[in-house]
Motif scaffolding. Structure first.
Motif, PDB file in Angstrom:
ATOM      1  N   GLU A   1       5.217   9.891  -8.693  1.00  0.00           N
ATOM      2  CA  GLU A   1       6.407  10.398  -7.933  1.00  0.00           C
ATOM      3  C   GLU A   1       6.717   9.364  -6.841  1.00  0.00           C
ATOM      4  O   GLU A   1       7.972   9.238  -6.644  1.00  0.00           O
ATOM      5  N   ARG A   2       6.000   8.685  -6.090  1.00  0.00           N
ATOM      6  CA  ARG A   2       6.548   7.547  -5.196  1.00  0.00           C
ATOM      7  C   ARG A   2       7.177   6.319  -5.988  1.00  0.00           C
ATOM      8  O   ARG A   2       8.031   5.860  -5.134  1.00  0.00           O
ATOM      9  N   ILE A   3       6.500   6.018  -6.939  1.00  0.00           N
ATOM     10  CA  ILE A   3       7.450   5.012  -7.666  1.00  0.00           C
ATOM     11  C   ILE A   3       8.565   5.208  -8.099  1.00  0.00           C
ATOM     12  O   ILE A   3       9.635   4.583  -7.777  1.00  0.00           O
ATOM     13  N   ARG A   4       8.757   6.460  -8.603  1.00  0.00           N
ATOM     14  CA  ARG A   4      10.199   6.767  -9.025  1.00  0.00           C
ATOM     15  C   ARG A   4      11.112   6.856  -7.845  1.00  0.00           C
ATOM     16  O   ARG A   4      12.403   6.395  -7.937  1.00  0.00           O
TER      17      ARG A   4
ATOM     18  N   GLU B   1       7.072  -2.686 -13.028  1.00  0.00           N
ATOM     19  CA  GLU B   1       5.616  -2.897 -13.564  1.00  0.00           C
ATOM     20  C   GLU B   1       4.818  -1.755 -13.534  1.00  0.00           C
ATOM     21  O   GLU B   1       4.180  -1.206 -14.590  1.00  0.00           O
ATOM     22  N   TYR B   2       4.701  -1.146 -12.141  1.00  0.00           N
ATOM     23  CA  TYR B   2       3.841   0.143 -12.003  1.00  0.00           C
ATOM     24  C   TYR B   2       4.322   1.243 -13.084  1.00  0.00           C
ATOM     25  O   TYR B   2       3.443   2.077 -13.897  1.00  0.00           O
ATOM     26  N   MET B   3       5.588   1.322 -13.078  1.00  0.00           N
ATOM     27  CA  MET B   3       6.212   2.511 -13.945  1.00  0.00           C
ATOM     28  C   MET B   3       6.031   2.366 -15.467  1.00  0.00           C
ATOM     29  O   MET B   3       5.334   3.362 -16.063  1.00  0.00           O
ATOM     30  N   LYS B   4       6.155   1.256 -15.969  1.00  0.00           N
ATOM     31  CA  LYS B   4       5.655   0.944 -17.240  1.00  0.00           C
ATOM     32  C   LYS B   4       4.362   1.249 -17.623  1.00  0.00           C
ATOM     33  O   LYS B   4       4.064   1.674 -18.795  1.00  0.00           O
TER      34      LYS B   4
ATOM     35  N   ASN C   1       0.688  -1.340  -0.057  1.00  0.00           N
ATOM     36  CA  ASN C   1      -0.075  -0.240  -0.033  1.00  0.00           C
ATOM     37  C   ASN C   1       0.664   1.420   0.095  1.00  0.00           C
ATOM     38  O   ASN C   1       0.234   2.302   0.262  1.00  0.00           O
ATOM     39  N   MET C   2       2.219   1.366  -0.125  1.00  0.00           N
ATOM     40  CA  MET C   2       2.985   2.398  -0.055  1.00  0.00           C
ATOM     41  C   MET C   2       2.668   3.636  -1.383  1.00  0.00           C
ATOM     42  O   MET C   2       2.862   4.706  -1.070  1.00  0.00           O
ATOM     43  N   TYR C   3       2.147   2.847  -2.373  1.00  0.00           N
ATOM     44  CA  TYR C   3       1.856   4.068  -3.326  1.00  0.00           C
ATOM     45  C   TYR C   3       0.732   4.801  -3.185  1.00  0.00           C
ATOM     46  O   TYR C   3       0.608   5.741  -3.709  1.00  0.00           O
TER      47      TYR C   3
END
Length: 197
Positions: free
Chosen positions: A187-190, A167-170, A131-133
C-alpha cells in the motif's frame, strides 16, 4: 721520573681548580631544590594536600608519582564514602546518542512543522527514502508527513525513488501469498508511485 712528577702535579692542580670553579658556579633552582629535598628525611617532608595550590612541575618525577598516587587514593576514598552514604557518584558517561532512525524522524518532524532550524541533510533524507516502506521504522503518522516531503524531491533522488518503488511493486506482484506486513508495504509503495508518477 722528574717528568712524571710534574705531570701528576699538574693533574692535581687542575682537579683542585675544577673543584673550586664548580663550587663557585651558580647552581640552578631545580638542582638546589633536589639537593634540599634529598637532604630532608621522609618524616620531615611536608605533607601536600590536594587543595593546596602546588606547582607539580617543581617536583621530581618520583615525588610527582607519589603525589598523584595519593590524590588518586583520596578520590577513591571519597567515592566509596559517598556510595556508602547512598549518594550515587556520577561517572563520566555520555548520554546515549539518538539512532539514525530517530534523527531522520526528527528531521522529518522539523520539516513538516516548517521549523526555522530545519536544514536539508542528505543523510537523513537517504535514511527516510530507504526505510519509508518499513512500518516499524517509519510509523504511519510519520509516513503521512513523508508523502508531502516526497513531492519536493528533485533530480536523481526522485528518479531513484520511482525506480525502486516500481521494482518493489513488480516483486510483490510476482508473489502469490501476501502477509499483513506485506500488504502495508504494498500500500505504501502504491501511494508513493501515485504521488511521484
Amino acid at each position: 721520573m722528574g717528568k712524571n712528577k710534574t705531570t701528576s702535579g699538574k693533574r692535581e692542580k687542575k682537579k683542585q681548580q675544577l673543584a673550586v670553579d664548580a663550587s663557585e658556579a651558580p647552581v640552578s633552582k631545580k638542582k638546589k631544590q633536589t639537593a634540599e629535598i634529598s637532604k630532608e628525611s621522609d618524616t620531615e617532608k611536608p605533607q601536600v594536600k590536594p587543595e593546596d595550590p602546588f606547582n607539580i612541575e617543581d617536583l621530581t618525577p618520583e615525588e610527582r608519582r607519589v603525589f598523584e598516587r595519593k590524590l588518586k587514593k583520596e578520590r577513591k576514598k571519597e567515592q566509596k564514602k559517598l556510595q556508602k552514604e547512598g549518594l550515587a557518584v556520577e561517572t563520566k558517561t555520555e548520554p546515549a546518542k539518538p539512532s539514525a532512525g530517530e534523527l531522520a524522524l526528527q528531521y522529518l518532524e522539523s520539516w513538516s512543522n516548517k521549523s526555522p532550524e530545519w536544514k536539508f541533510q542528505k543523510a537523513r533524507q537517504t535514511w527516510l527514502l530507504m526505510n519509508m516502506y518499513d512500518a516499524e521504522k517509519v510509523p504511519a503518522e510519520h509516513f503521512k508527513k513523508l508523502l508531502p516531503y516526497l513531492v519536493g524531491l528533485k533530480g536523481s533522488a526522485r528518479e531513484t525513488t520511482i525506480k525502486k518503488a516500481e521494482e518493489y511493486m513488480k516483486e510483490y506482484d510476482n508473489r502469490e501469498t501476501e502477509e499483513e506486513s506485506d500488504e502495508q508495504r504494498t500500500e505504501r509503495i502504491r501511494e508513493v508511485l501515485q504521488l511521484l508518477c
